[in-house]
Scaffold this active site. Structure first.
Site, PDB file in Angstrom:
ATOM      1  N   GLU A 172       0.904  -0.768  -0.131  1.00 28.99           N
ATOM      2  CA  GLU A 172      -0.060  -0.611  -0.396  1.00 28.99           C
ATOM      3  C   GLU A 172       0.430   0.771   0.283  1.00 28.99           C
ATOM      4  OE1 GLU A 172      -2.714  -0.155   3.317  1.00 28.99           O
ATOM      5  OE2 GLU A 172      -3.805  -1.860   1.729  1.00 28.99           O
ATOM      6  N   GLU A 329      -6.489  -7.692  -0.354  1.00 30.92           N
ATOM      7  CA  GLU A 329      -7.359  -7.381   0.914  1.00 30.92           C
ATOM      8  C   GLU A 329      -8.557  -7.155   1.271  1.00 30.92           C
ATOM      9  OE1 GLU A 329      -4.702  -5.350   3.578  1.00 30.92           O
ATOM     10  OE2 GLU A 329      -2.930  -5.943   2.438  1.00 30.92           O
TER      11      GLU A 329
END
Ligand code: GAL
Length: 692
Positions: A172, A329
């Site tokens: 991320e 995710e």
């Protein structure tokens, strides 16, 4: 340390189809169930149980080494892959594919102790210290050098491992550290500006520095937009955001380049296509990944988290240019980082997972496999919760696993839409800047409002960037495109003049790419397209609303609209602008352009969208509505095979959806009407001949 004995010949690698454009190189022949796995938090005997359970539930893709740096490199020039080797071998022995983290997300304490200049600095000049995660400045050459040295080791060691399916660069990028204001960043920013502008006068013109005595005499005088006494220069802030997004992309590119020297396996990085991510412009990133991967968590700070999920999934597919993508995710239940971490209701795990699946995901992965018992995320849900496998979460995970096993032909299929919705990150940055006419209006509200209305009328949407090829669409919805480039505004005009329909919502077309107002009346770049000129905007106070003549209300925003070709479709019934237009419609060339000049209540916006959709000849999906999602995945262009119809009932009452085919879970033949009980998910396989 264990020595790995792996084939080194590139011939032994899965094909990555090097000749194809990026974002197209990854393929799977079945939809994958996957997870993040952090075995370093558990003793060895738990791993055996983990892989057995993973097999049982059908996990096929496991992300490891995402936060592994401190373990695999315990000190400068010292690498210890013993435990990671064991984990990799264990997963491989059980036939589980690996999504291998480069491990660079969080520098270990020895590194930040030796080189504190790596640490990011906030807007107010305070350092962000280690002790959490991702404490690194995106422009730091020291971080870059050390992180790439780690990638080199990891890629060399595992690059040809037969279990390796995907490279997971960093984690991320920009989560926590998207904007850094340190001196190193300042120098890098100046370098970026030197490339962007012909000289300092060019920059002065673009930033409008004649205002408030901000004129620069040399690039050396420029700083990042650090905390100021009054509002900082908005054009400077906009450029700083562009720069910062590119710095993060540069880290992805640098890590990818190292990997490619050692491995032919596809590479991605997990993006954060969510309402709360505002620091990265992903449109410029996706050409640089072999498959688009997203992380998404339901955001209970929003009014309607399920709509936001659907929007983000459509945006992710848009970033992937319509090709299948990975959900890298999501959570089985609650997260740990919202003020109140709402647990998923019974059945919600399946509904949310299937909402992503229906919108093009070819993998559904969870953060994380086993719930941590220590650390900041110990109250974050997982596939194996603290309660273990005798739990409702585990049973819902099993249900999802068996559902995916029933969908062998789904992978690679795609979603088709007749409607496009335009979304731009840089527009969001500019539109939400301080000192705008009303802080009650946020860009995301406009986007999600328009999206929710389309969803309520049962219309599927592709999310596209400004300037995208619109030729395949009948209708384009443009929620608050405040910042628009000339070429992108012209492309929309051509689309409409050529016979397309468009709906533009208020405070659009206002500024150019430097955040310079397009003088001559609002909505600037769209005046001709929309056939209106707006002298002045009239935002409403909090709680105020004005009746419309045709029924419904406007709140937050109205405009003094002058018609220069358009007709008024809805009118303000009261207030200082009474009798004026709230919505207009303009026949333009062979097409039609609608303008919502006021902030309409939900029901009015929905009925307006219904009218716009009908006028454009778009066919809503039968049975779809505000609480029932109906989405189809079709065979990719040039391929044949079944179509899958997904019906997700988020409501409290049973719904009926017209369909013919076989419901994949029950095997029931569906002959006209599919019943979808409250809270349930139904998937119908429609054979090729029925669909055509
Ligand atoms: C993501 C992150 C994961 C985990 C998760 C929790 O931002 O990539 O490592 O922290 O959030 O929701």
């Amino acid at each position: 340390m264990i020595e790995l004995d792996h084939p080194r010949s590139p011939d032994a690698l899965p094909a990555t189809e090097p000749g194809r454009p990026a974002a197209q190189r990854w393929r799977t022949d079945r939809v994958l169930l996957g997870c993040d796995y952090n075995p370093e938090q558990w003793p060895r005997e738990v791993w055996e149980q983990d892989v057995r359970l993973m097999r049982e539930v059908g996990v096929g893709l496991v992300a490891v080494n995402v936060f592994g740096w401190a373990e695999v490199q315990p000190g400068p020039q010292r690498y210890d892959f013993a435990r990671l080797d064991e984990v990799v071998e264990l997963l491989h022995d059980h036939g589980i594919g690996i999504n291998l983290g480069t491990g660079t997300a969080s520098p270990p304490p020895w590194l930040t102790t030796a080189y504190p200049q790596i640490l990011p600095v906030a807007e107010d000049g305070t350092t962000r210290w280690p002790g959490g995660r991702q404490a690194w400045c995106p422009s730091s050459p020291v971080y870059r050098e050390h992180s790439l040295a780690l990638v080199e080791e990891v890629a060399r060691r595992y690059g040809h491992h037969p279990a390796l399916r995907l490279w997971h660069v960093n984690n991320e990028l920009g989560c926590h550290n998207g904007l850094c204001y340190c001196d190193v960043s300042a120098e890098a920013f100046r370098g970026w500006l030197r490339e962007r502008y012909v000289g300092i006068e060019d920059l002065n013109a673009a930033w409008g520095t004649s205002f408030w005595s901000q004129r620069y005499g040399a690039f050396e005088e420029i700083l990042p937009p650090r905390l100021t006494l009054s509002t900082p220069n908005p054009s400077q802030v906009l450029d700083y955001r562009r720069f910062s997004s590119e710095e993060l992309l540069a880290q992805h590119l640098a890590e990818s380049e190292v990997i490619r020297r050692h491995s032919g396996i596809p590479i991605t990085t997990n993006m954060m296509v969510t309402a709360h991510q505002r620091d990265v412009d992903y449109w410029s990133w996706t050409p640089h990944v072999d498959v688009v991967a997203n992380d998404h968590y339901l955001d209970h700070r929003l009014e309607d988290p399920a709509t936001e999920l659907a929007f983000c999934a459509d945006l992710t597919r848009g970033l992937a240019h319509g090709r299948p993508w990975l959900l890298m995710e999501h959570s089985t239940s609650a997260v740990n980082w919202q003020p109140v971490n709402v647990a998923k209701a019974p059945g919600e795990l399946l509904r949310t997972s299937v909402s992503h699946l229906a919108r093009g995901a070819d993998a559904l992965c969870f953060f994380q496999w086993r719930a941590s018992v220590q650390g900041a995320e110990k109250y974050h849900s997982a596939m194996v919760p603290h309660a273990g496998t005798d739990s409702s979460t585990w049973r819902e995970v099993q249900e999802l696993g068996s559902l995916l096993a029933d969908l062998p032909e789904l992978a690679g299929t795609t979603v088709r839409s007749q409607v496009a919705l335009v979304f731009s990150y840089e527009n969001q940055w500019a539109a939400d800047a301080p000192n705008r006419p009303s802080e009650l209006v946020t860009h995301l509200d406009q986007v999600l409002g328009a999206y929710a209305a389309l969803r309520a009328v049962g219309v599927g949407v592709d999310v596209v960037e400004p300037g995208a090829d619109l030729s395949g669409y009948q209708l384009v919805v443009v929620p608050q495109l405040y910042l628009v480039r000339d070429a992108d505004a012209a492309a929309l005009d051509r689309f409409v003049s050529g016979g397309g329909h468009a709906l533009v919502t208020y405070w659009s077309g206002i500024v150019d790419e430097d955040d310079r107002v397009r003088a001559g009346g609002y909505p600037g770049a769209f005046r001709d397209l929309l056939g209106v000129v707006v002298d002045e905007v009239h935002p409403l106070a909090a709680g105020q609303s004005l009746a419309l003549t045709e029924g419904g209300t406007a709140a937050r925003w109205t405009e003094r609209v002058r018609l220069t070709g358009a007709e008024a479709y809805l009118h303000l019934e009261e207030g200082p602008l009474r009798g004026g237009a709230a919505v207009t419609v303009h026949e333009r060339g062979a097409g039609r352009a609608w303008y919502a000049a006021a902030d309409l209540d939900e029901a009015t916006l929905r009925s307006l969208l219904g009218e716009v959709v009908r006028g454009a000849g778009v066919e809503p999906e039968p049975g779809a509505g505000p609480t029932v999602e109906v989405v189809r995945r079709h065979p990719a262009d040039g391929r044949s095979g079944p179509t899958f119809l997904f019906a997700i009932n988020h409501g409290d009452e049973s719904a009926h959806v017209p369909a013919r085919g076989t419901e994949v879970r029950s095997g029931d033949h569906v002959d006209g009407q599919l019943e979808v009980p409250a809270g349930a998910v139904r998937i119908v396989r429609i054979p090729a001949q029925e669909e055509s």
